[in-house]
Design an enzyme around this catalytic site. Structure first.
Site, PDB file in Angstrom:
ATOM      1  N   SER A 255      62.692  -3.010  21.187  1.00  4.44           N
ATOM      2  CA  SER A 255      63.894  -2.636  20.618  1.00  4.44           C
ATOM      3  C   SER A 255      64.710  -3.443  21.138  1.00  4.44           C
ATOM      4  CB  SER A 255      64.162  -0.859  20.874  1.00  4.44           C
ATOM      5  OG  SER A 255      64.710  -0.693  22.160  1.00  4.44           O
ATOM      6  N   LYS A 256      66.489  -3.308  20.858  1.00  9.41           N
ATOM      7  CA  LYS A 256      67.255  -4.247  21.444  1.00  9.41           C
ATOM      8  C   LYS A 256      67.367  -3.844  22.996  1.00  9.41           C
ATOM      9  CE  LYS A 256      70.564  -5.045  17.809  1.00  9.41           C
ATOM     10  NZ  LYS A 256      70.015  -4.315  16.777  1.00  9.41           N
ATOM     11  N   ARG A 257      66.963  -2.693  23.490  1.00  9.53           N
ATOM     12  CA  ARG A 257      67.152  -2.601  24.949  1.00  9.53           C
ATOM     13  C   ARG A 257      66.273  -3.713  25.589  1.00  9.53           C
ATOM     14  NH1 ARG A 257      63.602   0.936  26.468  1.00  9.53           N
ATOM     15  NH2 ARG A 257      62.911   1.461  24.530  1.00  9.53           N
ATOM     16  N   HIS A 258      65.204  -4.314  24.993  1.00  9.80           N
ATOM     17  CA  HIS A 258      64.678  -5.339  25.511  1.00  9.80           C
ATOM     18  C   HIS A 258      65.142  -6.594  25.367  1.00  9.80           C
ATOM     19  CE1 HIS A 258      61.427  -2.016  24.787  1.00  9.80           C
ATOM     20  NE2 HIS A 258      61.214  -2.401  25.907  1.00  9.80           N
ATOM     21  N   GLY A 259      66.262  -6.689  24.805  1.00 14.50           N
ATOM     22  CA  GLY A 259      67.005  -7.901  24.534  1.00 14.50           C
ATOM     23  C   GLY A 259      66.994  -8.356  22.936  1.00 14.50           C
TER      24      GLY A 259
END
Ligand code: GLU
Length: 489
Positions: A255-259
């Site tokens: 997800s966005k958390r991973h960049g």
């Protein structure tokens, strides 16, 4: 395969095209192309609040950028449209009528409060928390009267008595079984008349004659419900293929958390569509045990669902970057220039209209750059010194090189030998510069560093002799002369 293959990619335009969605699209596309079938693009825009035309446009443009052309869908009518769920109300209404006639649905008058109360009661006693089927017992005439009086109601699918477990052969996961006692009479049409996802999807997939549903396994639990809807509609069941999720390095769903998580993040960061397609194709599918570089035609010629892995794939940003570098390095100079010219123009270094007339020069530059970058966005900073009128020497380089004892003497000699050249080729430049240490007594390392810093402004740059040749005699000499005396200022 006997029937013509028809597959679909059905994004919800509640956001842009993310990496997981792109992989699903790639597999559907490759499967269609492999079997000479049809790739349908359907926009699942029933979530009115979160779906936007901008998101739809972004998804279409990301798919096009990836080279995933669709045969039917927005801007490609194929006789099974419309391809936006919000434009398909007539189909859902027709399907509901069919289910009514088949006695496969019933109206439910339960209020939200009643449903919550019964769910909580079931939870407290540890019994089945699905719909208790209260309204299934209302007789048809009474129900008709209540509907006629305007009482709000939804429509629920009647799971047939004694239906038994829902079992299907998933083309990736094998036999999948869902116990009958967790199948409740789910809502197909909400009280506002709109269809639920599970119903709209089945109506559309059936009408669009989809033969294979290839999608993420986050939809696996919807599949038994959808199968019941196919059965109620009397429509032939497609083959289901559920793809395992893509994980971030921490083992959590990507997800966005991973960049960067959207396709256009990668486009903007200088990735090539062919490298991204290659990388994502291999995130859960393999040609064999060793091949890592697979172009789109090879993918299409070989793609099969039985080589899709059941296990989650871990997204490895470094590997993607490496692969992008391989694609860049493997390009011919001409191909590389085609990618480099727009980058230069975006960076304001070279006007688009000037690119054709400087093509030969760009082709000489190409191999120097393509060997040294993994992403297109690394190009502009690397080559700016070749386009700028003058360069500003960075502080560290000045202190380390230009202010060194002997640098001025070397620069003076460099300017002179370069000026004397008629033929400003890399070879001639090299010979000239190599004569400087002996003539001046300055160490070769300082001579070359001084030349490099003077023309590029920094201690790291493209190969020296080639850079000077590309820069041309006049500008090279001027820059070297400009650098002289900088240590006295
Ligand atoms: N619109 C759904 C999604 O984006 C499609 C699911 C499906 O493929 O059935 O998740």
């Amino acid at each position: 395969m006997s029937d013509p293959v028809r597959v679909r990619f059905a994004p919800s335009p509640t956001g842009h095209l993310h990496i997981g969605g792109a992989r699903t699209a790639i597999y559907n596309w490759a499967f269609a192309r492999r079997h000479g079938g049809t790739f349908v693009l359907r926009i699942d825009d029933t979530d009115a609040e979160r779906s936007t035309p901008e998101n739809t446009a972004a998804i279409l443009s990301a798919l096009r950028w990836l080279g995933l052309d669709w045969d039917e869908g927005p801007e490609a009518d194929g006789g099974h449209g419309p391809y936006f769920q919000t434009q398909r109300a007539a189909s859902y209404a027709r399907a509901l009528e069919r289910l009514k006639t088949a006695d496969a649905v019933y109206p439910c008058f339960c209020s939200a409060e009643e449903l919550t109360a019964s769910r909580e009661a079931a939870r407290a006693t540890g019994t089945f928390a699905g719909y208790p089927r209260s309204c299934r017992a209302i007789d048809a005439d009474a129900a008709t009267t209540r509907i006629a009086s305007g009482e709000p109601h939804t429509w629920r699918l009647k799971v047939p008595e004694g239906r038994g477990d829902v079992v299907f052969e998933d083309a990736v996961r094998g036999t999948s079984t869902f116990a009958a006692d967790v199948l409740d009479d789910y809502i197909v049409i909400r009280s506002d008349g709109t269809p639920t996802y599970n119903f709209a999807t089945v109506v559309d997939d059936a009408e669009m004659e989809i033969t294979h549903i290839i999608r993420g396994d986050d939809h696996l639990s919807n599949t038994p419900r959808q199968i019941l809807a196919y059965e109620a509609l009397g429509a032939p069941l497609p083959t289901f293929a559920h793809l395992s999720m893509i994980w971030g390095p921490d083992g959590k769903r990507l997800s966005k958390r991973h960049g960067a998580a959207n396709v256009e993040d990668y486009r903007d960061a200088g990735y090539l569509p062919e490298a991204l397609v290659n990388y994502l194709a291999l995130l859960g599918w393999s040609l064999d045990d060793k091949t890592t570089i697979i172009d789109a035609p090879t993918l299409v010629a070989n793609f099969s669902l039985d080589r899709v892995s059941k296990n989650p794939a871990v997204f490895d940003a470094e590997k993607l970057e490496w692969m992008n570098g391989v694609y860049l390095r493997d390009m011919t100079a001409e191909e590389f220039v085609d990618r480099m010219a727009p980058v230069l123009s975006d960076a304001g270094l070279l006007a688009e209209e000037d690119a054709p007339e400087r093509r030969e020069w760009l082709c000489e530059l190409a191999p120097l750059v393509s060997e040294r970058v993994k992403r297109l966005d690394e190009i502009a900073p690397m080559v700016t010194f070749l386009f700028a009128d003058t360069v500003t020497i960075d502080e560290a380089a000045r202190a380390k090189v230009i202010e060194k004892e002997g640098a001025d003497v070397a620069l003076e000699a460099i300017a002179n030998v370069l000026e004397a050249l008629d033929d400003f080729t890399p070879e001639a430049v090299e010979t000239a510069l190599r004569s400087v240490p002996e003539a001046t007594g300055v160490k070769p390392k300082l001579v070359f560093q001084a030349a490099r810093v003077a023309v590029s402004g920094s201690t790291v740059s493209l190969p020296l002799f080639e850079s000077l040749a590309l820069l041309g005699k006049e500008r090279s000499v001027a820059r070297v002369r400009d650098a002289i005396g900088e240590n006295h200022t």
